[in-house]
Design a protein around this motif. Sequence first.
Motif, mmCIF file in Angstrom:
data_model
loop_
_atom_site.group_PDB
_atom_site.id
_atom_site.type_symbol
_atom_site.label_atom_id
_atom_site.label_comp_id
_atom_site.label_asym_id
_atom_site.label_seq_id
_atom_site.Cartn_x
_atom_site.Cartn_y
_atom_site.Cartn_z
ATOM 1 N N GLN A 191 0.954 4.216 -2.903
ATOM 2 C CA GLN A 191 0.346 5.453 -2.424
ATOM 3 C C GLN A 191 0.383 6.576 -3.459
ATOM 4 O O GLN A 191 -0.589 7.340 -3.579
ATOM 5 C CB GLN A 191 1.012 5.908 -1.130
ATOM 6 C CG GLN A 191 0.268 7.026 -0.422
ATOM 7 C CD GLN A 191 -1.156 6.634 -0.043
ATOM 8 O OE1 GLN A 191 -1.381 5.567 0.517
ATOM 9 N NE2 GLN A 191 -2.123 7.493 -0.363
ATOM 10 N N CYS A 238 0.835 -1.208 0.000
ATOM 11 C CA CYS A 238 0.000 0.000 0.000
ATOM 12 C C CYS A 238 0.868 1.256 0.000
ATOM 13 O O CYS A 238 0.569 2.231 -0.696
ATOM 14 C CB CYS A 238 -0.923 -0.020 1.212
ATOM 15 S SG CYS A 238 -2.128 1.325 1.237
ATOM 16 N N LYS A 239 1.952 1.230 0.758
ATOM 17 C CA LYS A 239 2.857 2.384 0.780
ATOM 18 C C LYS A 239 3.458 2.625 -0.596
ATOM 19 O O LYS A 239 3.611 3.774 -1.022
ATOM 20 C CB LYS A 239 3.972 2.150 1.804
ATOM 21 C CG LYS A 239 3.518 2.096 3.246
ATOM 22 C CD LYS A 239 4.694 1.811 4.165
ATOM 23 C CE LYS A 239 4.255 1.645 5.611
ATOM 24 N NZ LYS A 239 5.410 1.304 6.489
#
Length: 641
Positions: free
Chosen positions: A279, A275-276
């Motif tokens: 982003q 997810c990072k």
Amino acid sequence: MSTMRVFDGFHCGMGIGGWLTNYKRFNVLPDKWRGPLSPGDFEHFDTYITEADVRNIAGFGVDHVRLAFDQIVLEEAPGIYRERTFRLVDAFIEWCEKAGLNVVLNLHKAVGNYCDIQEKVSLLDDAELQDRFIAFWLEFERRYHDKPGVAFELLNEVRDVESNLWNDLARQTVERLRRANPVRGIVIGSTCWNSPKKLDCLHLYDDRNVIYTFHMYSPFEFTHQQGVLMAGPLYYNRKMAYPSDIEPYRDYSRFVNDDKNPYPNDERVDKAWLCKRLQPAFDFVAAHPDKTLWCGEFGTIRHCRQEYRENWMRDVISLLMEHGIPYCVWNYLSTPNDGNRFSLVDDDTRAILSPRMLRVIQGREEKTMWHPSQDTAWELTFEDNFEGNKLDETKWFPGYRLGRVEYYNRIGFPNAHTRGWQPNPPLAHYVIEDGVLHLRVDKDTPMRDKPATKTVSAVTSAIYRYDEAPNDFKDEVKFSQKHGWWEMRCRMPVCGSGAYTAFWLHQVGARNQEYSPEGVRQGNPVGASPAVEIDIFEWVGKSPDKNLFNVHFTKNGYKAFSCPCDLTKDFHTWAINWEQGRITWHLDGGPIHTYEGPTPEGEMYLLMAMFQIGGWVGEIAEDLPYPLDFEIDYVKVWKKK
């Protein structure tokens, strides 16, 4: 939740490499052998992918294919094109049209920009190569001008170059293509091999048909583990797991890159870690809701352990779906000559490598997409799970537009919308079993002269009746609402010509309907919104792969959607998110179509129906497999607080 503009017809796709690109290992060839095509190359092009492969891909439940090709495969010299290989592209597009698949034509390797080989002359430094690049795409527009289901992806994985150089060439190419076709779907990716981090460097266009794209291959040491084209994974030569403790990934960076303190803030490589890395893509969506972002490529190398491949694909797809980003997995089939084999099917049988992988690709494996039920800013305003064996009379009227015949009689136009075939009284024929409402048309119910007579079984949350005292019509509303999320889980009937199902929203009020007192089909009064009805779907029995969406009676409210699955076999969830000026349709949690334009000004009520009607849905077949059951598991509605 406000949603990003939908890439219509390009929700879930699969890429094809190894046919017209990645057909040999260019990194081992001397320069003099990289440009010419050999007899073996042409034999490979002619035989590797067939119509059976396209049918196979369509059977996976995707709605589009990304066809990758190299410039030298279709262009012999500047301005001289290879008819032999272009005929293969012609045939491929025709196969896709027959199979109901849209197409992204992807220039995978351009002269001067091979993503995995450093060339002596860069496309972005050479004016002649750039002119050749633009002319190449204009040739595609000339050949496929009348193919609206084909999008052009200008260039795959532009190398790590100055973004303004790529922006300038892309802008010139778009300008030239727009002169020839103002609505062609054009896909433009970021630099640094389509890195999500470079999305904010892309030039943005005031053009609804320009789509932006990125790729996802993080962590590289996992997705390309033991690959033979990149030095790092080849040198490290170690199998990697996902999800995993961070230590093997730290060890890779220390060993290969001589990093002293790699991944200092990470403890695990898992969905939160992915997810990072994604982003920047999510930030792009939030910053530009009027644009469309598409993840055009992601995958894992074939020799990675299957379970780990599936885990990684599941988490990437889940994250994309949570943010409404359509996607295309890489890759259907790779040749042994492709140093990075990302195949998703068996080389010989071309069957998907595992049932779980198929579910993952379809977005049906542990998906955690946004839904109003999980958002505290929304509240549930209507719910019926059809418990018991009778309709809940506090929520529904059993019948089709009760009061409508009386309405047309009253205004002096009893035949304005021929409804003499409605059951009298027009009550629904239904059965509730095991928590499922069956709106049913059988041989003799609802009552009619003979089985092939027109009929309907319906329920609605509002009606209108003539009231003698005020000499006007009285609305009886059990539920109505303006805006919000409207959802149904249902299964379509096995039927045929002459029958269809409907899930509609209609305006409250006898005089707010689609016919004027003079019997003329129209919108609302002058100056009001032309939107008077929302068709969440109309499913036509004679064309079971098609669903019709509509916002009556707007200019661009109609959409025929090709479903990626058999709607008669399983239950599926249909929904719309109705906002001011925008309606987004969802299937099984993912966005599939967005309409932008006039939307209804007032509250709408629910109407669900099983029709046997003939006419525009085909003559009523004499061999319809009665009973025709439109099975509805639940209906729910939410709105923002």
